[in-house]
Design an enzyme around this catalytic site. Structure first.
Site: not given
Ligand SMILES: [Fe+2]
Length: 281
Positions: A143, A148, A189, A208
């Site tokens: 993730h 990110h 997000e 992700s």
């Molecule tokens: Fe995150």
């Protein structure tokens, strides 16, 4: 019908828990300037990375925003092994000036967001349980890195992370920080953007998770609205039922950037504080 929370198979596997703790322990006591600990990933951990990263790479071309894809291309993640944070940190520093800091797990909100103002992203290093793929109930290195770090390899998204960090430093109450965190959640997000007549994902949480990517277009899509995002609850253990869209990433950079740049100043908090006590629906 209410959907059940996603299961967490790793918590009932003592071997996994011990391995994960071992990796987490490597980052405890790390200080800026120290070398980032190199994790010797096992064959099984590398197999989980290869399986998920390969599936995500395919899904990104179907569902991810152009700007996310550009960031991922800039980053050029390996497809045959879990990358080391140290190598990504060097690459990211050249691309956007951001650095990575290893952490053992979820850190307090104020610490996490505050570090973004120092151009530092806090990242775990452990890999999700093989049975948890492709839907992690909590952040893992897949993730953090695929989501990110790919965003941070794109200058506009890196700037938004930085501005969010600066805004967090101006939050004087937990309520105002919570509001900021929810806006971050529904944008960086889980944000989506209209592109080429379709919806595309740009948020790290969507980018992700193969399962989130395959189903986000059937979520309830609302237009970008700071007050509503900042007051809407979410459950990290479930697929996201409500998402907020923007007309373009340039538009997002301007609007969200303006919000982050002014949030926490007295006049701006006056603007949004009433929303904290009203119904988000
Ligand atoms: Fe995150």
């Amino acid at each position: 019908m209410d959907e059940q929370p996603l299961p967490h198979p790793g918590m009932s596997d003592p071997t996994y828990r011990s391995r994960r703790q071992h990796i987490a322990d490597m980052s405890i006591g790390w200080r800026p300037g120290d070398p980032i600990p190199e994790v010797e990933y096992t064959d099984e951990e590398n197999r989980v990375w290869v399986k998920i990263a390969t599936a995500l790479r395919l899904a990104h071309h179907l569902y991810a925003a152009r700007e996310f894809l550009t960031g991922a291309e800039n980053l050029d993640l390996p497809d045959d092994r879990v990358p080391q944070l140290a190598e990504l940190c060097r690459r990211l520093d050249r691309l956007s000036g951001f650095r990575l800091r290893p952490v053992p797990g979820i850190v307090p909100m104020r610490t996490f967001y505050g570090s973004l103002a120092d151009l530092t992203f806090m990242s775990t290093q452990y890999v999700r349980h093989p049975a948890a793929a492709p839907d992690p109930p909590e952040p893992d290195v897949i993730h953090e890195v695929v989501g990110h770090v790919s965003l941070l390899a794109s200058p506009a998204f890196a700037d938004l992370h930085y501005l969010a960090g600066r805004a967090s430093r101006r939050c004087t109450t937990e309520a105002s920080l919570q509001f900021l965190s929810r806006v971050f959640w529904f944008t960086l997000e889980f944000g989506v953007v209209e592109q080429d007549g379709d919806l595309r994902a740009y948020g790290a949480g969507l980018a992700s998770s193969v399962a989130e990517l395959e189903r986000f277009r059937s979520a309830e899509i609302r237009p970008f609205d700071i007050s509503r995002m900042g007051t809407l609850d979410h459950d990290v253990r479930r697929f996201q039922p409500v998402l907020f869209s923007v007309p373009s990433i340039d538009w997002l950079h301007h609007e969200l950037g303006s919000f982050f740049e002014t949030y926490g100043t007295e006049s701006y908090e006056d603007t949004y504080a009433p929303a904290l006590t009203t119904s988000p629906m």
